[in-house]
Design an enzyme around this catalytic site. Structure first.
Site, mmCIF file in Angstrom:
data_model
loop_
_atom_site.group_PDB
_atom_site.id
_atom_site.type_symbol
_atom_site.label_atom_id
_atom_site.label_comp_id
_atom_site.label_asym_id
_atom_site.label_seq_id
_atom_site.Cartn_x
_atom_site.Cartn_y
_atom_site.Cartn_z
ATOM 1 C CB SER A 185 -16.141 -26.762 -8.279
ATOM 2 O OG SER A 185 -15.081 -27.658 -8.112
ATOM 3 C CG ASP A 428 -9.039 -23.821 -10.072
ATOM 4 O OD1 ASP A 428 -8.893 -24.624 -9.135
ATOM 5 O OD2 ASP A 428 -10.150 -23.513 -10.541
ATOM 6 C CG HIS A 456 -11.893 -24.080 -7.160
ATOM 7 N ND1 HIS A 456 -11.885 -24.366 -8.514
ATOM 8 C CD2 HIS A 456 -12.812 -24.926 -6.615
ATOM 9 C CE1 HIS A 456 -12.740 -25.330 -8.777
ATOM 10 N NE2 HIS A 456 -13.319 -25.690 -7.643
#
Length: 479
Positions: A185, A428, A456
């Protein structure tokens, strides 16, 4: 916009590293490391901060007992880490950061995967998080005026996180030795900044849900993200249709009653709807349903929300305990432009009535759902969250600031020679798929694994599936 500053500033640094070594069950040797680094690499007179990194080494590979072994390094750049009471361990929430330190290596399945591949792993708490001179209202107030506090926070973006990593690499590794990076991320955003600033330090880069949008402000990011949040709300209410009325009943109660959280903040309708931040991860929709079900049960039995329910809601909202996630969130998208409360402006500019607004939806029939919001930061948060309220003026200052330096150098990325392997999730909710693909396409030689069956936080919840596919790209397995 100014050019990206890639000045070599590290050889003169004296990091004054200290360490603590111990072993934990499961075949782990741990070396906790602290490094003293400049707050501002281009103005060392501003003082220094501490960076904490936890070094995980497999016991069976450790042959000297003091230096942490001779295995090659993988550094892990964190996205978000927060407790989830519906799991037995502290797990990665699916959200993207910044603002969270790393958890224990023994609880992260990435550790075992990389051990098996012959690596040791360095989990770095990015500056401002974990034990790396964390930002809180208390520590921030020590910086002086609101302007001085805001100037301090400006130094906690990806560019300086990367400079910390590079300084540590030069201190920790033998001269000329490179290391590998895995970024989850926001950690992936940092990895792409690393490729832009100091590719000479990198052997290979892996990103999971972490290809950043190469934008100058967040507006288009949020326009796309609201569409994805909308689609996840539809999934939620199709799975739990009785929650339509439950959520509306909760909204009515919160509108008509002052509800104080255990931390002394306020639970408003807007704050409750922000629980939708969890919708983008494996298990997120179910965890929100449990909170809604518990709250509705309280109201049905007692006409009020119990302490346990309020505490559970609070445990799913990490802004007070990790405030840099709120005050520093929109600035991760800024290069030479201000954010000006982008998520809020984009929502206000959307069609009316807004499905994300209780104020707009309360007049609708009880069969009409009110939609939860996602990974967005709003001005009201700095009233409703007790810790954030102390930083409200700082947040306002940062929202208006324009002179943000570049985080990515597209010319350098186009000439990249570092092997890059990216996991991109079509569904996502935090990192737009099209933006991610565009960025990967601008990094010379980058290879992608794309999927529509993972979310995610798949790096933790489906570690073998994600890293296994990326490793196939690394070793050249093709069908």
């Amino acid at each position: 916009m100014s050019k990206m500053n890639r000045t070599k500033i590290y050889p003169a640094l004296q990091l004054q590293a200290e360490s603590e070594t111990y072993r934990v069950t499961g075949g782990f040797k741990i070396v906790d490391r602290w490094f003293q680094v400049p707050l501002d690499y281009f103005n060392p007179a501003k003082g220094s901060i501490k960076i904490f990194a936890r070094n995980a080494i497999p016991n069976k590979k450790d042959d000297d007992g003091t230096t942490g072994g001779k295995l090659p390094y993988f550094i892990y750049l964190q996205g978000t880490y927060a407790p989830n009471e519906y799991e037995n361990l502290c797990l990665d929430n699916p959200i993207g950061g910044p603002g969270f330190g790393c958890g224990p290596p023994s609880s992260h399945p990435v550790t075992d995967f990389l051990f098996e591949k012959g690596y040791q792993v360095l989990y770095i708490d990015q500056r401002g998080t974990g034990m790396s001179t964390p930002i809180t209202s208390f520590t921030l107030a020590k910086q002086g005026s609101v302007r001085e506090q805001a100037d301090y926070v400006k130094l906690f973006r990806a560019d300086n996180i990367v400079r910390d990593c590079e300084a540590i690499r030069l201190s920790l590794l033998p001269e000329g030795e490179k290391w590998s990076v895995i970024g989850q991320s926001f950690g992936g955003f940092c990895a792409v900044t690393y490729l832009s600033l100091h590719p000479e330090g990198l052997k290979q880069v892996f990103t999971t849900g972490g290809m950043p949008p190469l934008v100058n402000n967040p507006d288009e990011v949020y326009r796309r993200m609201y569409l994805k949040v909308k689609s996840r709300n539809k999934v939620y209410y199709e799975k739990y249709p009785r929650d339509i009325k439950r959520v509306r009943d909760i909204m009515k109660y919160l509108e008509n009653n002052e509800v104080f959280m255990p931390s002394e903040g306020m639970l408003t309708p807007e704050r409750f709807l922000s629980l939708g931040l969890a919708f983008g991860g494996h298990g997120g929709i179910d965890s929100v349903h449990i909170l809604v079900q518990n709250a509705a049960s309280d109201l049905n039995q007692f006409g009020a929300l119990t302490y346990k329910t309020l505490s559970s809601i609070e445990s799913h909202q990490s802004f007070d305990t990790n405030p840099i996630y709120a005050i520093g969130h929109e600035m991760i998208y800024c290069q030479g432009e201000s954010s000006r409360w982008s998520a809020q402006r984009v929502l206000e500019d959307s069609s009316k009535p807004s499905i994300f607004s209780w104020e707009d939806m309360k007049k609708a029939e009880d069969t009409e759902p009110v939609y939860f919001t996602g990974e967005m930061i709003y001005q009201w948060m700095f009233s409703d969250f007790a810790e954030l309220h102390k930083m409200e003026e700082v947040a306002e200052n940062l929202a208006e600031y324009e002179d943000w330096p570049k985080l990515y150098d597209e010319e350098v990325l186009a000439q990249n020679q570092v092997p890059v392997f990216a996991a991109t999730y079509i569904e996502d909710m935090y990192v737009d798929y099209e933006f991610a693909r565009e960025t990967a396409g601008k990094i010379n030689g980058a290879k992608e694994f794309m999927t529509n069956v993972m979310f995610h936080n798949a790096l933790r919840s489906k570690t073998e599936g994600v890293l296994g596919e990326l490793w196939k790209l690394k070793v050249g397995e093709v069908d």
